[in-house]
Scaffold this motif. Structure first.
Motif, short mmCIF file in Angstrom:
data_model
loop_
_atom_site.label_atom_id
_atom_site.label_comp_id
_atom_site.label_asym_id
_atom_site.label_seq_id
_atom_site.Cartn_x
_atom_site.Cartn_y
_atom_site.Cartn_z
N PHE A 45 -37.24 -15.33 -40.93
CA PHE A 45 -37.29 -17.50 -42.29
C PHE A 45 -35.59 -17.53 -42.25
N ILE A 46 -34.98 -16.38 -41.96
CA ILE A 46 -33.44 -18.01 -42.27
C ILE A 46 -33.31 -17.19 -40.57
N LEU A 47 -33.23 -16.62 -39.69
CA LEU A 47 -32.57 -17.27 -38.18
C LEU A 47 -33.61 -18.57 -37.47
N SER A 48 -35.09 -18.82 -38.22
CA SER A 48 -35.77 -20.29 -38.10
C SER A 48 -35.06 -21.00 -38.43
N VAL A 49 -34.73 -21.10 -39.71
CA VAL A 49 -33.99 -22.71 -40.45
C VAL A 49 -32.68 -22.25 -39.07
N VAL A 50 -31.87 -21.62 -39.64
CA VAL A 50 -30.90 -21.98 -38.93
C VAL A 50 -31.21 -22.35 -37.98
N ASN A 90 -32.74 -23.36 -35.44
CA ASN A 90 -33.63 -25.24 -35.38
C ASN A 90 -33.15 -26.04 -36.03
N SER A 91 -32.45 -25.13 -36.59
CA SER A 91 -31.53 -26.96 -37.51
C SER A 91 -30.79 -27.02 -37.12
N VAL A 96 -38.84 -31.84 -27.86
CA VAL A 96 -38.31 -30.32 -28.43
C VAL A 96 -37.56 -29.78 -29.35
N PHE A 97 -37.87 -31.42 -30.02
CA PHE A 97 -37.23 -31.63 -31.50
C PHE A 97 -38.02 -31.73 -32.21
N ASN A 98 -39.27 -32.26 -32.27
CA ASN A 98 -40.36 -32.47 -33.01
C ASN A 98 -41.00 -30.91 -33.10
N LEU A 99 -41.36 -30.00 -32.18
CA LEU A 99 -41.39 -28.54 -32.20
C LEU A 99 -40.59 -27.13 -33.23
N ALA A 100 -39.16 -28.17 -32.86
CA ALA A 100 -38.40 -27.60 -33.96
C ALA A 100 -38.44 -27.76 -35.22
N PHE A 101 -38.66 -29.21 -35.42
CA PHE A 101 -38.55 -29.63 -36.80
C PHE A 101 -40.04 -29.11 -37.62
N PRO A 145 -35.91 -21.22 -30.63
CA PRO A 145 -35.09 -21.79 -30.76
C PRO A 145 -33.73 -20.52 -29.54
N LEU A 146 -34.06 -19.88 -29.40
CA LEU A 146 -32.98 -18.84 -28.83
C LEU A 146 -33.36 -18.73 -27.16
N ILE A 147 -35.04 -19.04 -27.12
CA ILE A 147 -35.57 -19.35 -25.93
C ILE A 147 -34.52 -20.84 -24.71
N TYR A 148 -34.63 -21.70 -26.03
CA TYR A 148 -34.43 -23.26 -25.25
C TYR A 148 -32.54 -23.05 -24.97
#
Length: 315
Positions: A35-40, A42-43, A63-68, A286-289
């Motif tokens: 969860f922490i990794l995801s928030v950081v 994607n932000s 891509v922005f919408n997917l991260a959001f 995010p890591l993949i992108y």
């Protein structure tokens, strides 16, 4: 429904979740780390797209919408799971349960539709490169993203609306790790056939239709690439799609595996599989992108270089 029928709505539900799983606290810690990794992560991706003018293109709107959506999805799910099971707060009020279910499935639907939007972008970019800017404009992408949100919200309003008509006069224990639609409607003691139908139709709308669109898109892309004479051109075009292909695999494979073998899987195996399918993609996307997309890598390098120079200037 007969107007004389009384609808019994419980004050609360009990989420049974991860009961009987050995060393489950380590799994909660794992979910918290994801969860922490995801928030950081994607932000960071959203910040790069917001502040880098070179990324203000139709593709990166999606891509922005997917991260959001990934940030919202994990924020809606993981903190509640941690609070429910790590701190033994497994009671949830009736209204909160329906609200929780609504937002979870809206965001799940958005993830799937967003992957279809990204495949649409790649399809037009490779098969109609000269017309790409005309077909996939910023206005078009904003419209498609808005339409995806409307479809997601409308579908879940219908689904949750059908839950309101159910009477819960027996058990209030939900055999899942959140207010899962299937286990929830099966607790009803009145006619739940409309909910059964919705539970069969919605996965087709949420999962199979976007997935079929993605697969057909890549069949068309493959046909187009086969016509390109140079191997270097084919490889370059394939690299532009590689990040998206990996995202599609990470998102769909765990969910489709669970849906396909749902009745054959042990209860706890199903719960862990579904929870991983929910939290892994937002952490990995995010890591993949960043690793697979040249534009984002360059944008990140520019930002890091600016930060480094600003620190040197301060010293």
């Amino acid at each position: 429904m007969d107007s004389n029928v009384t609808i019994v709505t419980p004050a609360y539900f009990i989420i049974s979740g991860f009961s009987g799983i050995p060393h489950v606290n380590y799994y909660y810690l794992f979910l918290l780390v994801l969860f922490i990794l995801s928030v950081v992560e994607n932000s960071v991706v959203m910040a790069l797209i917001c502040f880098d003018q070179s990324l203000k293109t139709p593709k990166y709107i999606a891509v922005f919408n997917l991260a959001f959506v990934d940030v919202l999805g994990n924020s809606a799910l993981v903190p509640k799971v941690i609070d429910t099971f790590w701190f033994d707060h497994n009671y949830i009020s009736y209204r909160n349960c329906l609200t929780y279910s609504f937002f979870y499935y809206v965001l799940l639907t958005m993830q799937s539709l967003n992957l279809a939007l990204l495949s649409f972008d790649r399809l037009i970019a490779i098969t109609f490169p000269l017309r790409y800017q005309i077909i996939v404009s910023l206005k078009t992408m904003f419209s498609l993203v808005a339409a995806s949100w409307i479809i997601s919200i409308f579908n879940m309003l219908v689904a949750v609306g059908l839950l309101i008509r159910l009477s819960f006069c027996r058990s209030v224990v939900i055999n899942s790790y959140f207010c899962d639609y299937g286990p929830l409607y099966r607790l009803a003691c009145n006619d739940n056939r409309p909910n059964f139908i919705i539970a069969k139709v919605l996965p087709a709308i949420i999962l199979w239709v976007p997935l079929m669109f993605v697969l057909i898109s890549y069949m068309c892309i493959g046909t187009t690439l086969a016509k390109i004479a140079g191997a270097q051109d084919r490889m370059k075009a394939f690299k532009t799609c590689s990040a998206h292909i990996i995202l599609v695999a990470i998102y769909y494979l765990p969910i489709l595996f669970t849906v396909t073998f749902d009745t054959q899987m042990p209860r706890n195996a199903r719960i862990i599989s579904l929870s991983l399918a929910a939290v892994l993609p937002p952490a990995l996307n995010p890591l993949i992108y960043v690793l697979q997309t040249q534009e984002i890598k360059q944008s990140l390098k520019r930002v890091l270089a600016k930060l480094k120079h600003s620190k040197i200037a301060v010293k």
